[in-house]
Write a protein that holds these residues in place. Sequence first.
Motif, PDB file in Angstrom:
ATOM      1  N   ILE A 195      59.641 -27.858   7.049  1.00  0.00           N
ATOM      2  CA  ILE A 195      58.959 -27.426   8.280  1.00  0.00           C
ATOM      3  C   ILE A 195      58.711 -25.926   8.262  1.00  0.00           C
ATOM      4  O   ILE A 195      57.614 -25.458   8.611  1.00  0.00           O
ATOM      5  N   SER A 196      59.701 -25.154   7.861  1.00  0.00           N
ATOM      6  CA  SER A 196      59.515 -23.695   7.845  1.00  0.00           C
ATOM      7  C   SER A 196      58.428 -23.302   6.849  1.00  0.00           C
ATOM      8  O   SER A 196      57.634 -22.394   7.117  1.00  0.00           O
ATOM      9  N   THR A 263      68.179 -22.578  16.403  1.00  0.00           N
ATOM     10  CA  THR A 263      66.883 -22.440  17.048  1.00  0.00           C
ATOM     11  C   THR A 263      66.418 -23.798  17.563  1.00  0.00           C
ATOM     12  O   THR A 263      66.282 -24.733  16.774  1.00  0.00           O
ATOM     13  N   PRO A 264      66.192 -23.962  18.883  1.00  0.00           N
ATOM     14  CA  PRO A 264      65.699 -25.247  19.398  1.00  0.00           C
ATOM     15  C   PRO A 264      64.367 -25.604  18.747  1.00  0.00           C
ATOM     16  O   PRO A 264      63.403 -24.831  18.850  1.00  0.00           O
ATOM     17  N   PRO A 265      64.265 -26.736  18.065  1.00  0.00           N
ATOM     18  CA  PRO A 265      63.039 -27.046  17.316  1.00  0.00           C
ATOM     19  C   PRO A 265      61.805 -27.180  18.189  1.00  0.00           C
ATOM     20  O   PRO A 265      60.710 -26.766  17.781  1.00  0.00           O
ATOM     21  N   PHE A 266      61.945 -27.749  19.402  1.00  0.00           N
ATOM     22  CA  PHE A 266      60.768 -27.902  20.252  1.00  0.00           C
ATOM     23  C   PHE A 266      60.247 -26.550  20.726  1.00  0.00           C
ATOM     24  O   PHE A 266      59.042 -26.297  20.696  1.00  0.00           O
ATOM     25  N   ALA A 267      61.140 -25.680  21.162  1.00  0.00           N
ATOM     26  CA  ALA A 267      60.718 -24.352  21.623  1.00  0.00           C
ATOM     27  C   ALA A 267      60.079 -23.572  20.475  1.00  0.00           C
ATOM     28  O   ALA A 267      59.051 -22.900  20.657  1.00  0.00           O
ATOM     29  N   TRP A 268      60.671 -23.652  19.298  1.00  0.00           N
ATOM     30  CA  TRP A 268      60.144 -22.942  18.140  1.00  0.00           C
ATOM     31  C   TRP A 268      58.787 -23.502  17.722  1.00  0.00           C
ATOM     32  O   TRP A 268      57.834 -22.762  17.494  1.00  0.00           O
ATOM     33  N   GLY A 269      58.697 -24.823  17.616  1.00  0.00           N
ATOM     34  CA  GLY A 269      57.445 -25.446  17.189  1.00  0.00           C
ATOM     35  C   GLY A 269      56.326 -25.269  18.190  1.00  0.00           C
ATOM     36  O   GLY A 269      55.191 -24.923  17.822  1.00  0.00           O
ATOM     37  N   PHE A 274      51.027 -19.880  20.473  1.00  0.00           N
ATOM     38  CA  PHE A 274      50.631 -18.513  20.834  1.00  0.00           C
ATOM     39  C   PHE A 274      50.555 -17.632  19.596  1.00  0.00           C
ATOM     40  O   PHE A 274      49.691 -16.750  19.509  1.00  0.00           O
ATOM     41  N   ILE A 275      51.446 -17.855  18.632  1.00  0.00           N
ATOM     42  CA  ILE A 275      51.389 -17.086  17.387  1.00  0.00           C
ATOM     43  C   ILE A 275      50.101 -17.397  16.637  1.00  0.00           C
ATOM     44  O   ILE A 275      49.364 -16.496  16.222  1.00  0.00           O
ATOM     45  N   PHE A 276      49.807 -18.675  16.465  1.00  0.00           N
ATOM     46  CA  PHE A 276      48.626 -19.077  15.707  1.00  0.00           C
ATOM     47  C   PHE A 276      47.330 -18.702  16.419  1.00  0.00           C
ATOM     48  O   PHE A 276      46.397 -18.168  15.803  1.00  0.00           O
ATOM     49  N   TRP A 320      58.007 -12.285  18.237  1.00  0.00           N
ATOM     50  CA  TRP A 320      59.356 -11.837  18.594  1.00  0.00           C
ATOM     51  C   TRP A 320      60.090 -12.903  19.401  1.00  0.00           C
ATOM     52  O   TRP A 320      61.239 -13.247  19.098  1.00  0.00           O
ATOM     53  N   ALA A 321      59.444 -13.459  20.411  1.00  0.00           N
ATOM     54  CA  ALA A 321      60.108 -14.410  21.303  1.00  0.00           C
ATOM     55  C   ALA A 321      60.448 -15.725  20.610  1.00  0.00           C
ATOM     56  O   ALA A 321      61.514 -16.310  20.843  1.00  0.00           O
ATOM     57  N   VAL A 322      59.545 -16.199  19.752  1.00  0.00           N
ATOM     58  CA  VAL A 322      59.708 -17.527  19.159  1.00  0.00           C
ATOM     59  C   VAL A 322      60.445 -17.471  17.837  1.00  0.00           C
ATOM     60  O   VAL A 322      61.227 -18.373  17.515  1.00  0.00           O
ATOM     61  N   HIS A 323      60.232 -16.418  17.089  1.00  0.00           N
ATOM     62  CA  HIS A 323      60.550 -16.451  15.664  1.00  0.00           C
ATOM     63  C   HIS A 323      61.507 -15.345  15.221  1.00  0.00           C
ATOM     64  O   HIS A 323      62.574 -15.630  14.695  1.00  0.00           O
ATOM     65  N   ALA A 324      61.127 -14.100  15.448  1.00  0.00           N
ATOM     66  CA  ALA A 324      61.814 -12.985  14.799  1.00  0.00           C
ATOM     67  C   ALA A 324      63.128 -12.591  15.462  1.00  0.00           C
ATOM     68  O   ALA A 324      64.039 -12.104  14.788  1.00  0.00           O
ATOM     69  N   ARG A 325      63.260 -12.788  16.766  1.00  0.00           N
ATOM     70  CA  ARG A 325      64.443 -12.283  17.461  1.00  0.00           C
ATOM     71  C   ARG A 325      65.736 -12.976  17.020  1.00  0.00           C
ATOM     72  O   ARG A 325      66.833 -12.441  17.215  1.00  0.00           O
TER      73      ARG A 325
END
Length: 385
Positions: A195-196, A263-269, A274-276, A320-325
């Motif tokens: 997935i990553s 990392t919660p998978p639903f929140a991350w996915g 917004f990133i894309f 930052w919010a979804v991925h990097a933090r």
Amino acid sequence: MTARSRDEEFRVSTPLELLFDLCFVVAIRQAGDRLVHAEAEGHLRHGLTGYAFVFFAIWWAWVNFTWFASAYDTDDVAYRVATLVQMSGVLVLAAGVPRAFDHNDFTTAVVGYLIMRVALTLQWLRAAHGEPGPIRRTALRYATGLALVQVGWLVMVLLPRSVWDWGFVALAICELSVPVIAERHQATSWHPQHISERYGLFTIIILGETISASTVAVQVALDEKDVLFDLLPIAGGGLLLVFAAYWIYFDVPIREHLSQDETPPFAWGYGHYFIFASGAAVGAGLEVAVDKVLGKTHVSELAAAAAVTVPIGVFLVSTWAVHARHDKRETAQWAVLPVSAVLVLACTFAGHWAVLLAGLVSVTMIACAVVLAARAAAASSPGPA
């Protein structure tokens, strides 16, 4: 069809998945082109609304295929045929993007979307047939939810265009709810490393749009000698932005966080929408900035600059919010991306230097992040005995 192991070693993207992604390059390009046209004509609200709608369909179709493939990629004849059908749907969706933007006619786009979703529904039914107990119920809930939402899309095509805004939002919420409901009691065996990597590859596709726009700026600058010094800052700034975006996204070993359930998978996915979407919009903004220099658009200089700085600001904050933090431990490290987003937005008021300044801010952000990471690593490492 039975699920693959979540602990499978060396799980990587298959050639079929890469071919599937290639179809999305076309769809994203179509959405970006129409956004450029709408922004250049000053139809910002119409352009952003259409872009948000179309990009949601593109992104959500890709997300559903990717997570299903992570759990159930058998690579047999039936699976390959179903995937090829979904690719056909992507191309039909891409063909319908101009009509959706220009004439509010979403019929072709919806037909393409339905082709993809019907094929995926059949895939879930096949998975249910091969799975026992709780996993079978999860697969059946997926198939049922997909079928019900697709009926909603068919109904939407028949309704007046005046109800599309709210109707789309309602159906999008239903779409996002299907995985949450389906996996409430038993999750599918998606693979963290796979997935990553898949999300990383889609990020590269998105960044490719910005590279393409920067290349166009260089080409035009070489052809139009009289505006050479106005276009080169846009080209240079665009490249700095894409390099910085690459750096901050791939600097995080997210597969480790996903595999450890940090990392919660639903929140991350879901947050990657917004990133894309913002990443792809940066490329469109660069084209608007180039058109402004060439006099092909009548939007203000401030609006042309904002077409680049606003999406890159959204990209920084959402990344930052979804991925990097998740990889930051000190307050200063946490603050780098949000502060940089504010500074990038402030660059909007720099006129035709806005893109270059935004790129320089982004590069400075990377330098600060590297220094802070090195300092944190030195502080946490044991001293000499």
